[in-house]
Scaffold this motif. Structure first.
Motif, PDB file in Angstrom:
ATOM      1  N   ASP A   1      38.290  41.592  40.658  1.00  0.00           N
ATOM      2  CA  ASP A   1      36.914  41.081  40.502  1.00  0.00           C
ATOM      3  C   ASP A   1      36.713  39.833  40.964  1.00  0.00           C
ATOM      4  OD1 ASP A   1      37.015  43.089  38.583  1.00  0.00           O
ATOM      5  OD2 ASP A   1      37.094  41.908  36.773  1.00  0.00           O
ATOM      6  N   LEU A   2      37.488  38.819  41.353  1.00  0.00           N
ATOM      7  CA  LEU A   2      37.406  37.786  41.990  1.00  0.00           C
ATOM      8  C   LEU A   2      36.865  37.902  43.418  1.00  0.00           C
ATOM      9  CD1 LEU A   2      37.887  34.597  41.615  1.00  0.00           C
ATOM     10  CD2 LEU A   2      40.084  34.907  42.670  1.00  0.00           C
ATOM     11  N   LEU A   3      37.689  38.878  44.006  1.00  0.00           N
ATOM     12  CA  LEU A   3      37.305  39.181  45.358  1.00  0.00           C
ATOM     13  C   LEU A   3      35.981  39.661  45.554  1.00  0.00           C
ATOM     14  CD1 LEU A   3      40.772  40.641  46.522  1.00  0.00           C
ATOM     15  CD2 LEU A   3      39.908  38.360  47.127  1.00  0.00           C
ATOM     16  N   PHE A   4      35.580  40.719  44.740  1.00  0.00           N
ATOM     17  CA  PHE A   4      34.214  41.329  44.849  1.00  0.00           C
ATOM     18  C   PHE A   4      33.078  40.680  44.530  1.00  0.00           C
ATOM     19  CE2 PHE A   4      37.361  44.902  45.621  1.00  0.00           C
ATOM     20  CZ  PHE A   4      36.671  45.439  46.537  1.00  0.00           C
ATOM     21  N   ASN A   5      33.198  39.614  43.397  1.00  0.00           N
ATOM     22  CA  ASN A   5      32.138  38.819  42.940  1.00  0.00           C
ATOM     23  C   ASN A   5      31.925  37.827  44.188  1.00  0.00           C
ATOM     24  OD1 ASN A   5      33.459  38.382  39.546  1.00  0.00           O
ATOM     25  ND2 ASN A   5      32.273  39.821  40.473  1.00  0.00           N
ATOM     26  N   THR A   6      33.021  37.401  44.762  1.00  0.00           N
ATOM     27  CA  THR A   6      32.841  36.518  45.867  1.00  0.00           C
ATOM     28  C   THR A   6      32.313  37.014  46.961  1.00  0.00           C
ATOM     29  OG1 THR A   6      35.004  35.300  45.266  1.00  0.00           O
ATOM     30  CG2 THR A   6      34.155  34.719  47.117  1.00  0.00           C
ATOM     31  N   LEU A   7      32.618  38.525  47.408  1.00  0.00           N
ATOM     32  CA  LEU A   7      31.870  39.190  48.465  1.00  0.00           C
ATOM     33  C   LEU A   7      30.407  39.197  48.201  1.00  0.00           C
ATOM     34  CD1 LEU A   7      32.008  41.215  50.863  1.00  0.00           C
ATOM     35  CD2 LEU A   7      32.192  42.863  49.539  1.00  0.00           C
TER      36      LEU A   7
END
Length: 187
Positions: free
Chosen positions: A154-160
């Motif tokens: 979630d952290l990675l894809f939100n940042t993406l």
């Protein structure tokens, strides 16, 4: 919502995002830039509330769940819960991918609206704010233990999504500068 995610809906969403960024940047270049800041900030607060409701609103009574954290990126693609060592089924993989697309899409408008609402912020600052908000959401999910799992994906894809939104706003700004009659047209 994730059941409606398809290549067509993703393309339409990205096209709409870039189009709205272009409209916002064009509006900002007009004499009525103050009104755009007000509208963009209002929409940013509204979208921020939507994101918080979608991600932090408890699914169970606070404290009744476990304090789970999914630390391994992409783990849901190869290790579904309850099937240790069996690998993910195709349908489960599809749902995990859709969830990751939804996590990305949720932060695209957040970053784009942030860029329009606060033009002095750099793209890196907007992306940093998206990262910080996502980390705060995952921390809240962990601390509440209310039916949600804190997940590094979630952290990675939100940042993406923050990267795509900030890039969309930057792209719109550059396109507006190149527009004939903008006063900043480069030959």
């Amino acid at each position: 919502m994730i059941l409606y995610i398809s290549p067509l809906t993703v393309a339409a969403f990205l096209t709409a995002t870039v189009g709205l960024c272009l409209l916002g940047v064009w509006w900002r270049s007009r004499a009525d830039a103050r009104r755009l800041l007000t509208v963009a900030r209002f929409l940013l607060v509204g979208w921020g509330l939507v994101v918080l409701v979608a991600t932090v609103l408890p699914l169970e009574a606070p404290g009744s769940g476990s304090h789970d954290v999914a630390w391994v990126p992409g783990e849901g693609l190869w290790e579904p819960s309850g099937y240790q060592g069996a690998g993910a089924f195709a349908e489960e993989r599809e749902n995990v991918l859709r969830l990751q697309v939804a996590n990305t899409a949720m932060f695209i408008p957040l970053a784009a609206l942030s860029s329009l609402a606060f033009p002095a912020l750099s793209g890196i600052a907007v992306i940093g704010c998206c990262l910080a908000l996502s980390a705060s959401i995952e921390t809240a999910q962990f601390l509440l233990a209310a039916g949600r799992t804190a997940d590094v994906d979630d952290l990675l894809f939100n940042t993406l999504g923050g990267v795509i939104g900030a890039f969309s706003a930057q792209l719109a700004t550059q396109a507006n500068r190149m527009r004939p009659g903008s006063g900043r047209h480069r030959a």
